[in-house]
Write a protein that holds these residues in place. Structure first.
Motif, mmCIF file in Angstrom:
data_model
loop_
_atom_site.group_PDB
_atom_site.id
_atom_site.type_symbol
_atom_site.label_atom_id
_atom_site.label_comp_id
_atom_site.label_asym_id
_atom_site.label_seq_id
_atom_site.Cartn_x
_atom_site.Cartn_y
_atom_site.Cartn_z
ATOM 1 N N ASN B 81 0.941 -1.137 -0.101
ATOM 2 C CA ASN B 81 0.125 0.032 0.079
ATOM 3 C C ASN B 81 0.919 1.249 -0.069
ATOM 4 O OD1 ASN B 81 -2.995 -0.641 0.436
ATOM 5 N ND2 ASN B 81 -1.966 -2.208 1.696
ATOM 6 N N HIS B 85 0.021 6.384 -6.362
ATOM 7 C CA HIS B 85 -0.202 5.180 -7.053
ATOM 8 C C HIS B 85 1.247 4.241 -7.158
ATOM 9 C CE1 HIS B 85 -3.988 6.857 -8.284
ATOM 10 N NE2 HIS B 85 -3.432 8.026 -8.395
ATOM 11 N N LYS B 145 -6.040 1.592 4.540
ATOM 12 C CA LYS B 145 -6.401 2.414 3.205
ATOM 13 C C LYS B 145 -7.395 1.482 2.512
ATOM 14 C CE LYS B 145 -2.452 4.274 1.267
ATOM 15 N NZ LYS B 145 -1.119 4.654 1.009
ATOM 16 N N ILE B 146 -7.318 0.186 2.557
ATOM 17 C CA ILE B 146 -7.951 -0.594 1.769
ATOM 18 C C ILE B 146 -9.319 -1.415 2.385
ATOM 19 C CG2 ILE B 146 -6.248 -0.779 0.010
ATOM 20 C CD1 ILE B 146 -5.650 -3.602 1.240
ATOM 21 N N ASN B 148 -12.546 -2.346 3.938
ATOM 22 C CA ASN B 148 -13.965 -1.800 3.891
ATOM 23 C C ASN B 148 -14.518 -2.042 5.407
ATOM 24 O OD1 ASN B 148 -16.874 -1.945 3.767
ATOM 25 N ND2 ASN B 148 -16.925 -3.328 2.072
ATOM 26 N N THR B 192 -6.482 -6.916 -3.213
ATOM 27 C CA THR B 192 -7.554 -5.821 -3.400
ATOM 28 C C THR B 192 -8.211 -5.811 -4.727
ATOM 29 O OG1 THR B 192 -5.436 -4.610 -2.263
ATOM 30 C CG2 THR B 192 -7.261 -3.280 -3.173
ATOM 31 N N ASP B 194 -11.229 -4.470 -7.601
ATOM 32 C CA ASP B 194 -11.372 -3.212 -8.281
ATOM 33 C C ASP B 194 -11.901 -2.230 -7.529
ATOM 34 O OD1 ASP B 194 -10.156 -4.457 -10.544
ATOM 35 O OD2 ASP B 194 -12.002 -5.025 -11.534
ATOM 36 N N ASP B 195 -12.830 -2.354 -6.686
ATOM 37 C CA ASP B 195 -13.245 -1.277 -5.976
ATOM 38 C C ASP B 195 -12.331 -0.654 -4.929
ATOM 39 O OD1 ASP B 195 -13.119 -3.250 -3.811
ATOM 40 O OD2 ASP B 195 -15.233 -3.461 -3.640
ATOM 41 N N GLY B 196 -11.145 -1.385 -4.918
ATOM 42 C CA GLY B 196 -10.147 -0.623 -3.777
ATOM 43 C C GLY B 196 -10.084 -1.086 -2.580
ATOM 44 N N HIS B 197 -11.134 -2.380 -2.294
ATOM 45 C CA HIS B 197 -11.060 -2.848 -0.823
ATOM 46 C C HIS B 197 -10.573 -4.272 -0.911
ATOM 47 C CE1 HIS B 197 -14.985 -0.358 -0.032
ATOM 48 N NE2 HIS B 197 -13.672 0.329 0.660
#
Lengths: 76, 310
Positions: B81, B85, B145-146, B148, B192, B194-197
């Protein structure tokens, strides 16, 4: 063929605080104090000791000793 | 021989009360205390970056152990993380913030919970091959950061933390034999999306750890021609209390595998070095380390006391 007592022994070996030998075949695991982590540990023990392969999507079918035996009987 | 001279751990100030959080997931306090094990989860501030946490860990290393950072010839950062990017590599940002020497090899390693143990061997081999004398190995992988917050499988497990290890030839602990591997057919069990979670297949990760870690520990002990009785402690990745307790039974090391993450959570690649920073005792001679997770990969190694520099 795996028996109810085989499963009780594996519960006894892998789950703390549950009297597995007194567990009825229809007793729901969660209500008997066997939570989701204990359940996957017991299923791993069944796989390792009795040679079954239980896919993730079928874990929900193994909610009691009887339902687990029924599931495993259909699997082999 | 390059080894571990000293280690420091950094935990951000904020925490989540996990027992309170668990109520929202229909999990009781016993489950949190006895199975998950994490009573509190450390949390970085929203604005705090991965590089900020890494810098704080290194500054603690300097304050607690008097490390001379001007001698740094190598900076390795383990994270998945990174800042922004991932370009530039976060270790470059850390290098700049710490004003480290320009003649310094600086790179990130993309690994999760097995990362620190793997990076020990990578950094040692790299430094020795280039005749380097002093290096920094840093871990910082803030999963907040990831995560949910509505995901029961992950929200009650992970905490934010960082570590910094000073590697040198004057090290009190030698990095010994190791064992590495991956069960890559299940690479998607921790990912991780595609929704970032973060997504985790808990059963796959548990089964992987319960079967691969004991085999890896056995191989390391065989390579070292030692037994579990020769180990003073076994520091396992602090995935949860349940996995640590399960592995303790499976590797025959009950009483030697502390669970110490109850106040901060699973800090991913910082988990094992945090154990070393907070719990390593000078009177010990042999400690086994094992990290396992993302990949699904594992790394196990033996640490041996170097009596010439202890």
């Amino acid at each position: 063929m795996i028996t109810a007592d085989d499963i009780r022994v594996l519960i006894q070996e892998n789950v703390m605080g549950v009297d597995a030998m007194a567990l009825g075949e229809d007793d729901h695991f969660k209500q008997a104090g066997i939570d989701s982590l204990d359940q996957i540990n017991v299923l791993l023990a069944i796989e390792e000791k009795h040679g079954y392969k239980i896919p993730d999507e079928d874990v929900k079918l193994c909610k009691s000793i009887r339902s687990t035996l029924d599931y495993l009987a259909a699997l082999k | 021989m390059i080894g571990i001279q000293c280690i420091s751990a950094y935990l951000p100030g904020a925490v989540i009360d996990n027992a309170a959080q668990a109520k929202g997931f229909d999990a009781d306090e016993n489950f949190i205390r006895d199975k998950i094990g994490m009573l509190e989860l450390s949390r970085k501030a929203d604005a705090e970056k991965t590089s900020d946490m890494a810098v704080q860990a290194v500054l603690k290393l300097q304050q607690e152990h008097g490390v001379d950072l001007s001698k740094t010839e190598c900076l390795v950062l383990v994270t998945q993380n990174p800042d922004g990017h991932g370009l530039p590599h976060t270790s470059a940002v850390v290098h700049h913030q710490l004003n480290l020497p320009g003649a310094c090899a600086v790179f990130d390693i993309s690994l999760g919970c097995s990362g620190y143990v793997q990076a020990l061997s990578i950094a040692k081999a790299f430094m020795q091959s280039q005749n380097m004398h002093h290096g920094l190995l840093v871990t910082a992988d803030p999963y907040s950061k990831i995560i949910n917050p509505a995901d029961r499988d992950t929200a009650m497990l992970f905490g934010d933390g960082a570590s910094a290890t000073w590697l040198s030839e004057e090290a009190g602990w030698q990095i010994g034999v190791a064992d590495f591997g991956i069960q890559s057919q299940q690479h998607d069990a921790l990912q991780t999306r595609d929704d970032g979670h973060l997504y985790m297949n808990g059963r796959a990760v548990f089964t992987f750890a319960a079967t691969q870690v004991p085999a890896s520990v056995k191989r390391v002990l065989e390579k070292a021609q030692l037994g579990m009785a020769d180990m003073d402690q076994v520091f396992l990745h602090q995935g949860s209390r349940y996995i640590v307790d399960t592995l303790a039974k499976r590797i025959g090391a009950e009483g030697k595998t502390p669970f110490a993450a109850s106040a901060y959570g699973n800090t991913v690649s910082s988990s094992v070095p945090m154990m070393l920073a907070l719990h390593l005792k000078p009177e010990w001679h042999k400690v086994l380390l094992c990290g396992f997770g993302v990949g699904l990969s594992w790394a196990t190694c033996l640490l041996e006391k170097n009596n010439d520099h202890s």
